[in-house]
Design a protein around this motif. Sequence first.
Motif, short mmCIF file in Angstrom:
data_model
loop_
_atom_site.label_atom_id
_atom_site.label_comp_id
_atom_site.label_asym_id
_atom_site.label_seq_id
_atom_site.Cartn_x
_atom_site.Cartn_y
_atom_site.Cartn_z
N ARG A 1 -36.05 -19.97 -30.73
CA ARG A 1 -36.70 -19.00 -31.62
C ARG A 1 -38.06 -19.47 -32.13
NH1 ARG A 1 -32.10 -18.49 -35.97
NH2 ARG A 1 -32.18 -20.73 -35.58
N ARG A 2 -38.64 -20.46 -31.51
CA ARG A 2 -39.96 -20.94 -31.93
C ARG A 2 -41.05 -20.38 -31.02
NH1 ARG A 2 -40.13 -24.40 -35.93
NH2 ARG A 2 -38.27 -25.60 -36.50
N LEU A 3 -42.11 -19.92 -31.66
CA LEU A 3 -43.32 -19.50 -30.96
C LEU A 3 -44.36 -20.60 -31.17
CD1 LEU A 3 -45.21 -17.42 -29.55
CD2 LEU A 3 -45.65 -16.47 -31.83
N ARG A 4 -44.89 -21.13 -30.06
CA ARG A 4 -45.81 -22.26 -30.17
C ARG A 4 -47.05 -22.02 -29.31
NH1 ARG A 4 -41.35 -27.25 -30.34
NH2 ARG A 4 -41.25 -27.26 -32.61
N VAL A 5 -48.18 -22.61 -29.77
CA VAL A 5 -49.43 -22.55 -29.02
C VAL A 5 -49.87 -23.98 -28.75
CG1 VAL A 5 -51.83 -21.78 -29.00
CG2 VAL A 5 -50.07 -20.35 -30.06
N TRP A 6 -50.27 -24.22 -27.50
CA TRP A 6 -50.66 -25.55 -27.05
C TRP A 6 -52.12 -25.53 -26.62
CZ3 TRP A 6 -46.48 -28.85 -27.51
CH2 TRP A 6 -45.22 -28.23 -27.58
N GLN A 7 -52.86 -26.52 -27.05
CA GLN A 7 -54.26 -26.64 -26.64
C GLN A 7 -54.32 -27.51 -25.39
OE1 GLN A 7 -57.09 -28.74 -29.24
NE2 GLN A 7 -58.49 -27.03 -28.93
N TRP A 8 -55.04 -27.02 -24.38
CA TRP A 8 -55.17 -27.73 -23.12
C TRP A 8 -56.56 -28.35 -23.07
CZ3 TRP A 8 -52.21 -29.68 -19.59
CH2 TRP A 8 -52.69 -29.97 -18.33
N GLN A 9 -56.61 -29.65 -23.24
CA GLN A 9 -57.90 -30.34 -23.32
C GLN A 9 -57.77 -31.71 -22.65
OE1 GLN A 9 -59.36 -30.84 -27.30
NE2 GLN A 9 -61.47 -30.93 -26.64
N ASP A 10 -58.75 -32.05 -21.83
CA ASP A 10 -58.72 -33.32 -21.10
C ASP A 10 -57.41 -33.49 -20.33
OD1 ASP A 10 -61.23 -33.96 -22.11
OD2 ASP A 10 -60.36 -34.88 -23.91
N GLU A 11 -56.94 -32.34 -19.78
CA GLU A 11 -55.74 -32.31 -18.95
C GLU A 11 -54.51 -32.79 -19.70
OE1 GLU A 11 -56.51 -34.29 -15.28
OE2 GLU A 11 -58.18 -32.98 -14.75
N GLN A 12 -54.50 -32.56 -21.02
CA GLN A 12 -53.36 -32.88 -21.86
C GLN A 12 -53.09 -31.69 -22.79
OE1 GLN A 12 -51.38 -35.73 -21.85
NE2 GLN A 12 -52.51 -36.34 -20.01
N ALA A 13 -51.82 -31.45 -23.09
CA ALA A 13 -51.45 -30.35 -23.99
C ALA A 13 -51.04 -30.92 -25.34
CB ALA A 13 -50.31 -29.54 -23.40
N SER A 14 -51.55 -30.33 -26.40
CA SER A 14 -51.19 -30.75 -27.76
C SER A 14 -50.83 -29.52 -28.58
CB SER A 14 -52.35 -31.51 -28.42
OG SER A 14 -53.53 -30.72 -28.43
N LEU A 15 -49.83 -29.65 -29.44
CA LEU A 15 -49.34 -28.54 -30.24
C LEU A 15 -50.31 -28.23 -31.37
CD1 LEU A 15 -46.97 -26.58 -30.83
CD2 LEU A 15 -45.99 -28.36 -32.29
N ILE A 16 -50.74 -26.96 -31.48
CA ILE A 16 -51.67 -26.59 -32.54
C ILE A 16 -51.14 -25.46 -33.41
CG2 ILE A 16 -53.72 -27.35 -31.30
CD1 ILE A 16 -54.21 -24.48 -30.44
N PHE A 17 -49.99 -24.86 -33.03
CA PHE A 17 -49.42 -23.77 -33.84
C PHE A 17 -47.93 -23.69 -33.56
CE2 PHE A 17 -47.85 -19.44 -34.14
CZ PHE A 17 -48.32 -19.00 -35.36
N SER A 18 -47.14 -23.46 -34.63
CA SER A 18 -45.70 -23.29 -34.46
C SER A 18 -45.18 -22.34 -35.53
CB SER A 18 -44.97 -24.64 -34.57
OG SER A 18 -43.60 -24.50 -34.32
N GLN A 19 -44.33 -21.42 -35.11
CA GLN A 19 -43.79 -20.43 -36.04
C GLN A 19 -42.36 -20.10 -35.60
OE1 GLN A 19 -43.41 -18.34 -39.16
NE2 GLN A 19 -45.60 -18.63 -38.77
N MET A 20 -41.44 -20.03 -36.55
CA MET A 20 -40.06 -19.66 -36.26
C MET A 20 -39.91 -18.16 -36.44
SD MET A 20 -36.83 -20.83 -35.64
CE MET A 20 -36.59 -22.48 -36.31
N ARG A 21 -39.40 -17.48 -35.43
CA ARG A 21 -39.19 -16.04 -35.52
C ARG A 21 -37.89 -15.67 -34.81
NH1 ARG A 21 -39.70 -13.47 -38.81
NH2 ARG A 21 -40.16 -11.44 -37.90
#
Length: 505
Positions: free
Chosen positions: A366-386
């Motif tokens: 039930r988590r909605l997440r956004v990942w930033q793709w930079q320098d060929e690596q993904a990092s979590l920048i947003f998370s929301q429970m719905r």
Amino acid sequence: MDWTIPLHRQQLDFMRRMQERSSSPGSSLLLNHGHPGVWSEQVTISGDRLSQIRAQCRQRILHSDPTQPVSELWQQYLLEALADAAASLVWSQQLVPIEETPNSFYWRESGSDAYGWTPRVQVLALSGPPTSDLIYPQEVKGSDILLWVAVEESLDDAYQDYHPIILGFLPSDRLPRQRPFSSDHLCYGGGLEGYIQLARPPLSQSSNCWLPPLMAGANYAYPLAIAADGKTLASTSYDGRVRLWRFQESQLQEVLRGRSWSTTPSNLNAEGQTLSTRDTDSIYRTCQAENGQLLRSLPGLASGVTAMLLDTSGKWLICGGQEGTIEVWQVETGKKQQSFKAHEGAIRFLAISTTGNAFASTGTDRRLRVWQWQDEQASLIFSQMREGISSITLSPDGSQVGCGLQNGQVEVWQVANGDRCYHLQAHSGPVRSLAISDEGTSLASSSLERTLKVWKTDTGELEGLRTGQTDPLISLSSHGDGSWIELNLFQGDPPNWTTCQSDQR
């Protein structure tokens, strides 16, 4: 990956729906869909068809052992005939009765005998509640596939309306040793066509035919992704492997209008989420043209691929799996770039920004997440429970992320600070697809109620409305001129409407 893994997961979902149906007898739609092309586990047999079945049963009794009680023969023959009729209704084009062997069929691939393999299907009939133990076949009769059908209603001569249920299937060589055994040992019936396609002898290496592994089965939409340039396509199937296809010409580029596209399976009483546009025939003909060349196969995820997408450039392939893992692959080299645990449950949906510097994911946790793709690596920048997420979208620049919910509502957030931009009471049914326009001023949504709506993002006002879509499984993209397109790769003919006008509400 063992091909049975996704089929057993679907079977568990089917059993859950049967349990819900038992507690709510009026909820027949949990097992039956009236819309053509959408899988139904339950069929209806009545009227002239039932009268014909009874007449055939009487003829069988006349030629049977006279020492056996007629009442027992009647119930046996009627039960078997109802089960056979249910299987024939579901697979009307593929099952051919074997006259000398009752309750057995040949499986015929429509319009083609090129594979040289015609499996035999044996139907086993079960009387009573479908949750009880299954009948263990006394003999397999040389069959390749066993198919179980349950008939709950009374088998007396006065009953006039039957609703047999397709419980599932098993290849004969996977029949368990233990007796009794139950429905949770079976594979989901809706995957029978896909299994037969997978089990067929491999095609000649010189063949360019790639439609079967792309489509994989008419009753279930596998994860599929097309790059924005229309030259690269990624697909998966029961075997869990990912296949990358390359077009020699960019026939799809005009249709895709510079946007990547993906389709994702769903657990929402439907077969999957598909992109939509009036150019359906163009894409479908391209897929059938047999001009797609296999670029390479990738091992995929051990747990099975549940969602996938290609970035706009077609450089990166992003896959989500049953265990919540996301993997990123380089298309040209086939090298795995990154693998990380994104969710505590299966990945359900993926979405990517047009710029390709961010992608969103959601899972059964039930988590909605956004990942930033930079320098060929993904990092979590947003998370929301719905609760109840049924679709997601990411704005072209990655600044906004939205989700559609099963209760018909739509929510959109700012990725940078997590603030909610707006909340819409959009539909009366689950929101199956969302898209935010290039400039971020409009949002389109569609749902199982078969409507498409366009909203002004600054005010939340309804900007346009279209109804009359015959297929509820749609998703959306926008043209550069601000109009919205609708493409259906897996189901039927396209509707007659293409754009949403502000004067039609």
